[in-house]
Design a protein around this motif. Structure first.
Motif, PDB file in Angstrom:
ATOM      1  N   PHE A   1     -12.573  30.095  38.835  1.00 24.13           N
ATOM      2  CA  PHE A   1     -12.431  29.831  37.403  1.00 24.13           C
ATOM      3  C   PHE A   1     -12.486  28.334  37.144  1.00 24.13           C
ATOM      4  N   VAL A   2     -12.876  27.963  35.919  1.00 19.31           N
ATOM      5  CA  VAL A   2     -12.790  26.557  35.535  1.00 19.31           C
ATOM      6  C   VAL A   2     -11.311  26.206  35.371  1.00 19.31           C
ATOM      7  N   ASP A   3     -10.999  24.932  35.333  1.00 23.76           N
ATOM      8  CA  ASP A   3      -9.601  24.506  35.281  1.00 23.76           C
ATOM      9  C   ASP A   3      -8.949  24.717  33.917  1.00 23.76           C
ATOM     10  N   ARG A   4      -9.746  24.709  32.846  1.00 27.84           N
ATOM     11  CA  ARG A   4      -9.165  24.801  31.505  1.00 27.84           C
ATOM     12  C   ARG A   4      -9.946  25.739  30.604  1.00 27.84           C
ATOM     13  N   TYR A   5      -9.238  26.713  30.086  1.00 25.95           N
ATOM     14  CA  TYR A   5      -9.715  27.533  28.989  1.00 25.95           C
ATOM     15  C   TYR A   5      -8.754  27.229  27.850  1.00 25.95           C
ATOM     16  N   SER A   6      -8.968  26.104  27.190  1.00 31.00           N
ATOM     17  CA  SER A   6      -8.088  25.681  26.113  1.00 31.00           C
ATOM     18  C   SER A   6      -8.905  24.984  25.036  1.00 31.00           C
ATOM     19  N   TYR A   7      -8.296  24.820  23.869  1.00 31.10           N
ATOM     20  CA  TYR A   7      -8.992  24.257  22.724  1.00 31.10           C
ATOM     21  C   TYR A   7      -9.729  22.980  23.103  1.00 31.10           C
ATOM     22  N   GLY A   8     -11.006  22.920  22.777  1.00 27.59           N
ATOM     23  CA  GLY A   8     -11.821  21.749  23.046  1.00 27.59           C
ATOM     24  C   GLY A   8     -12.516  21.769  24.398  1.00 27.59           C
ATOM     25  N   ALA A   9     -12.088  22.628  25.309  1.00 27.75           N
ATOM     26  CA  ALA A   9     -12.731  22.711  26.617  1.00 27.75           C
ATOM     27  C   ALA A   9     -14.046  23.490  26.478  1.00 27.75           C
ATOM     28  N   PRO A  10     -15.083  23.079  27.201  1.00 31.78           N
ATOM     29  CA  PRO A  10     -16.376  23.765  27.080  1.00 31.78           C
ATOM     30  C   PRO A  10     -16.304  25.268  27.365  1.00 31.78           C
ATOM     31  N   ALA A  11     -15.420  25.695  28.238  1.00 33.50           N
ATOM     32  CA  ALA A  11     -15.351  27.111  28.610  1.00 33.50           C
ATOM     33  C   ALA A  11     -14.544  27.954  27.628  1.00 33.50           C
ATOM     34  N   CYS A  12     -13.998  27.342  26.585  1.00 34.92           N
ATOM     35  CA  CYS A  12     -13.131  28.060  25.650  1.00 34.92           C
ATOM     36  C   CYS A  12     -13.897  29.014  24.750  1.00 34.92           C
ATOM     37  N   GLY A  13     -15.022  28.584  24.225  1.00 36.37           N
ATOM     38  CA  GLY A  13     -15.728  29.399  23.235  1.00 36.37           C
ATOM     39  C   GLY A  13     -15.043  29.272  21.886  1.00 36.37           C
ATOM     40  N   ARG A  14     -15.190  30.314  21.061  1.00 34.43           N
ATOM     41  CA  ARG A  14     -14.494  30.298  19.767  1.00 34.43           C
ATOM     42  C   ARG A  14     -13.002  30.287  20.029  1.00 34.43           C
ATOM     43  N   TYR A  15     -12.251  29.695  19.101  1.00 31.31           N
ATOM     44  CA  TYR A  15     -10.817  29.506  19.331  1.00 31.31           C
ATOM     45  C   TYR A  15     -10.005  30.100  18.187  1.00 31.31           C
ATOM     46  N   ALA A  16      -8.990  30.856  18.534  1.00 29.21           N
ATOM     47  CA  ALA A  16      -8.036  31.400  17.566  1.00 29.21           C
ATOM     48  C   ALA A  16      -6.691  30.715  17.804  1.00 29.21           C
ATOM     49  N   THR A  17      -6.057  30.272  16.762  1.00 30.86           N
ATOM     50  CA  THR A  17      -4.783  29.562  16.888  1.00 30.86           C
ATOM     51  C   THR A  17      -3.616  30.533  17.047  1.00 30.86           C
ATOM     52  N   ASP A  18      -2.472  29.988  17.342  1.00 33.51           N
ATOM     53  CA  ASP A  18      -1.181  30.690  17.333  1.00 33.51           C
ATOM     54  C   ASP A  18      -0.955  31.662  18.483  1.00 33.51           C
ATOM     55  N   LEU A  19      -1.772  31.602  19.505  1.00 34.42           N
ATOM     56  CA  LEU A  19      -1.591  32.488  20.654  1.00 34.42           C
ATOM     57  C   LEU A  19      -0.958  31.721  21.810  1.00 34.42           C
ATOM     58  N   PRO A  20      -0.295  32.410  22.733  1.00 31.33           N
ATOM     59  CA  PRO A  20       0.342  31.721  23.857  1.00 31.33           C
ATOM     60  C   PRO A  20      -0.676  31.309  24.919  1.00 31.33           C
ATOM     61  N   SER A  21      -0.201  30.568  25.886  1.00 31.96           N
ATOM     62  CA  SER A  21      -1.004  30.167  27.039  1.00 31.96           C
ATOM     63  C   SER A  21      -0.309  30.607  28.312  1.00 31.96           C
ATOM     64  N   ALA A  22      -1.095  30.715  29.354  1.00 32.37           N
ATOM     65  CA  ALA A  22      -0.567  30.932  30.699  1.00 32.37           C
ATOM     66  C   ALA A  22      -1.150  29.830  31.578  1.00 32.37           C
ATOM     67  N   ILE A  23      -0.292  29.200  32.346  1.00 27.03           N
ATOM     68  CA  ILE A  23      -0.730  28.164  33.281  1.00 27.03           C
ATOM     69  C   ILE A  23      -0.359  28.656  34.669  1.00 27.03           C
ATOM     70  N   VAL A  24      -1.369  28.837  35.508  1.00 28.44           N
ATOM     71  CA  VAL A  24      -1.169  29.427  36.828  1.00 28.44           C
ATOM     72  C   VAL A  24      -1.652  28.459  37.898  1.00 28.44           C
ATOM     73  N   SER A  25      -0.875  28.352  38.975  1.00 27.58           N
ATOM     74  CA  SER A  25      -1.370  27.649  40.164  1.00 27.58           C
ATOM     75  C   SER A  25      -1.191  28.574  41.358  1.00 27.58           C
ATOM     76  N   VAL A  26      -2.177  28.527  42.239  1.00 27.40           N
ATOM     77  CA  VAL A  26      -2.171  29.363  43.438  1.00 27.40           C
ATOM     78  C   VAL A  26      -2.556  28.484  44.621  1.00 27.40           C
ATOM     79  N   THR A  27      -1.804  28.622  45.700  1.00 25.58           N
ATOM     80  CA  THR A  27      -2.110  27.922  46.936  1.00 25.58           C
ATOM     81  C   THR A  27      -2.350  28.952  48.022  1.00 25.58           C
ATOM     82  N   ASP A  28      -3.539  28.909  48.619  1.00 24.55           N
ATOM     83  CA  ASP A  28      -3.771  29.756  49.782  1.00 24.55           C
ATOM     84  C   ASP A  28      -3.655  28.872  51.013  1.00 24.55           C
ATOM     85  N   SER A  29      -4.197  29.273  52.114  1.00 27.29           N
ATOM     86  CA  SER A  29      -4.023  28.511  53.352  1.00 27.29           C
ATOM     87  C   SER A  29      -4.771  27.186  53.364  1.00 27.29           C
ATOM     88  N   ILE A  30      -5.738  26.991  52.455  1.00 27.06           N
ATOM     89  CA  ILE A  30      -6.533  25.764  52.520  1.00 27.06           C
ATOM     90  C   ILE A  30      -6.671  25.004  51.207  1.00 27.06           C
TER      91      ILE A  30
END
Length: 165
Positions: free
Chosen positions: A98-127
């Motif tokens: 995935f790209v790093d940001r799906y948020s307002y103004g980011a190229p991968a966002c597309g059309r944007y609807a306000t007032d919705l929550p966000s999720a911020i996830v980080s995952v570490t595997d072995s490398i």
């Protein structure tokens, strides 16, 4: 006697010049560092706001902020094999692609609807470690991302603290 005195003086001088420098032992990868973190942010309604961390050992740390049944810090444990399986599931689901940001103004966002929550996830595997910001108002964010975020909640058992919705 003079030779003995000079020998003792030389040995003392050399001993005084030598300072033992502690050698730092290499630190093994901490098994207590989070492997998966999830932060859910506020919305204009009553969306649960909390942070979650899952460690390699299976330790789960939850900190409820708003609109949760049990606010504050809470701890639980899941089997370490469940953590490994979840990391494998996230990897197979394409999390590291995935790209790093799906948020307002980011190229991968597309059309944007306000007032919705966000999720911020980080995952570490072995490398590697990957962090993804996902604003639910971004229409072009991959649907699988929201499913993977929900899966983290399911495995960690956050329903215990946020309450059934």
């Amino acid at each position: 006697m003079r030779a003995t005195f000079l020998t003792m003086l030389a040995v003392g001088a050399l001993a005084g010049c030598h300072h033992a420098t502690p050698v730092a032992e290499p630190k093994p990868e901490s098994i207590l560092s989070p492997v998966i973190t999830l932060e859910r942010t506020a919305c204009m309604g009553r969306c649960p706001v909390y942070t979650l961390a899952i460690e390699r050992t299976g330790a789960v740390r939850f900190d409820g902020k708003q609109f949760v049944q049990h606010a504050g810090p809470h701890n639980a444990n899941i089997p370490p094999t469940a953590v490994d399986s979840l990391v494998a599931e996230l990897t197979a689901g394409g999390f590291f692609d995935f790209v790093d940001r799906y948020s307002y103004g980011a190229p991968a966002c597309g059309r944007y609807a306000t007032d919705l929550p966000s999720a911020i996830v980080s995952v570490t595997d072995s490398i590697r470690t990957k962090r993804v910001e996902h604003d639910y108002g971004c229409t072009d964010a991959p649907a699988v991302l929201a499913r993977l975020e929900k899966r983290i909640d399911e495995v960690a058992g956050t329903a215990t603290w946020i309450g059934e919705r």
